[in-house]
Write a protein that holds these residues in place. Structure first.
Motif, short mmCIF file in Angstrom:
data_model
loop_
_atom_site.label_atom_id
_atom_site.label_comp_id
_atom_site.label_asym_id
_atom_site.label_seq_id
_atom_site.Cartn_x
_atom_site.Cartn_y
_atom_site.Cartn_z
N SER A 105 0.81 -1.23 0.00
CA SER A 105 0.00 0.00 0.00
C SER A 105 0.83 1.27 0.00
CB SER A 105 -0.93 0.01 1.22
OG SER A 105 -0.17 0.07 2.43
N ASP A 147 -7.53 -0.20 2.45
CA ASP A 147 -7.57 1.13 1.82
C ASP A 147 -8.48 2.07 2.60
OD1 ASP A 147 -5.97 1.15 -0.73
OD2 ASP A 147 -7.17 -0.62 -1.11
N HIS A 226 -8.66 3.22 -3.32
CA HIS A 226 -7.64 2.48 -4.06
C HIS A 226 -7.42 3.03 -5.47
CE1 HIS A 226 -5.14 -0.97 -5.06
NE2 HIS A 226 -5.83 -1.13 -6.18
#
Length: 393
Positions: A105, A147, A226
């Motif tokens: 991420s 997310d 995202h």
């Protein structure tokens, strides 16, 4: 200054700046004052906060979001769960998957953030997610849940972010956290009927292309976190979603396609072409227009209409069913300054220097005959706490 009756919001329609009689404050300042007044009403005027989150500009700043977001979810910031620790990782079924997703991420963290700081936040993100999953064993992790979690972590911090994530997991995101994707498919099934209600021609084109709804899956389960690279755009959508019905992201998805109708109709009518086009959100997408139109569609085609049983909807939405109870409970919240006083005497909260500053400010403010806006900000700062007040000087 006149007092306001309990449960009633104070209203200032024509607030003027001190030293500039007759000149209205900018819309941002006026909106900020309205938000502060709603936060300090007893009970908190959550209706005004929701309206502010939906209307143009949203909640304006990170500081305001840290105050308003908890109220939208009925979270007492003075009664948060303990800070999650590494021990929650032990033998958890989703630990490895969460760890892999968090490590991937990197783009969700601000550009230029030093690696050491990002590493600490990633560790907190893992603990935050696992804390929620351990607290609610009935919930099942899905890829994309991180997310949502990282947006909360970067905005409100670990403890408050964990509390917010728990509430979202059992309300707005609950349909995505079943052991199967059946409820998620039901949520996605609302997309095409919404598009059809606004543009039968576009709906017919999408059906002929056989594109389906899978292009919007990541939009919904991550609340667009995202797929958007601009963090401010993500925050603006979160303002809207936190203040609205759990199915609101579907309305946004429908309008995101409808706004690009002309562009879609020019594409080749086949699945690869249309899927690729819709999966790539333009960098200059008009998000305020998107939110305004999604909100209008939400009112003209309310979720109650979408939730009527059809062959595509074999399961009722848990998220939608729980929304009404959240609305009712959030309407009875006390303002933060009252909650703080209930927890700790004011003399214990404010250091001596802060108390002296507050007293001097009050005397100076009265003697200088400050305008209504300055007094409103000062009163709000006093009620919110010394950190905000001292930051004004």
């Amino acid at each position: 200054m006149t007092e306001t009756a309990p449960g009633k919001s104070k209203r200032r329609r024509n607030v003027t700046c001190s030293g500039a009689p007759g000149h209205s404050l900018s819309w941002r300042k006026e909106k900020s004052v309205r938000i502060h007044e709603a936060l300090t009403c007893d009970p908190v005027d959550v209706g005004v906060l929701r309206a502010a989150a939906v209307s143009e500009g949203g909640l304006l700043s990170q500081e305001i979001r840290r105050k308003v977001w908890p109220k939208l979810l009925n979270i007492n910031v003075f009664c948060l769960p303990p800070k999650p620790g590494p021990c929650i990782r032990t033998n958890h079924r989703d630990y490895n998957q969460v760890l892999m997703d968090v490590r991937r991420s990197l783009k969700r963290f601000p550009k230029g953030m030093v690696e050491a700081e990002r590493s600490v936040l990633q560790e907190q993100l893992v603990d935050m997610i696992l804390c929620v999953l351990r607290s609610h064993p009935e919930l099942h992790y899905y890829q994309g849940f991180h997310d949502v979690a990282v947006t909360l972590l970067l905005t409100v911090g670990l403890r408050l972010g964990t509390a917010m994530l728990q509430t979202l997991s059992t309300h707005h995101l609950r349909d995505f956290m079943d052991p199967t994707m059946e409820r998620t498919r039901c949520v996605l099934s609302h997309l095409m009927p919404l598009i059809q209600s606004e543009s039968p021609a576009l709906h017919h084109f999408l059906l002929r292309s056989e594109v389906g709804c899978i292009f919007a899956l990541s939009w919904l389960i991550t609340w667009y976190g995202h797929v958007l690279s601009d963090f401010h755009q993500v925050l603006r959508l979160y303002d809207f979603f936190l203040a609205s019905h759990p199915l609101t992201p579907v309305y946004c998805a429908a309008q995101m396609v409808l706004i690009r109708e002309a562009e879609v109709l020019r594409a080749d009518c086949d699945m690869p072409s249309v899927h690729q086009l819709l999966s790539q959100i333009p960098s200059n997408f008009p998000y305020e227009t998107l939110i305004s139109r999604a909100h209008s569609l939400l009112r003209s085609r309310p979720p109650s209409e979408l939730e009527r049983p059809t062959s595509l909807q074999r399961l009722k939405s848990i998220s939608a069913a729980s929304f009404r109870s959240l609305q009712i409970s959030s309407a009875q919240q006390r303002p933060d300054f009252v909650l703080c006083q209930q927890m700790t005497p004011l003399s214990d909260v404010l250091p001596a220097r802060s108390q002296n500053t507050l007293l001097k400010l009050a005397v100076w403010g009265i003697s200088a005959s400050l305008g209504a806006a300055a007094l409103a900000v000062t009163q709000t700062a006093l009620e919110w706490g010394p950190d905000l007040l001292l930051g004004l000087f």
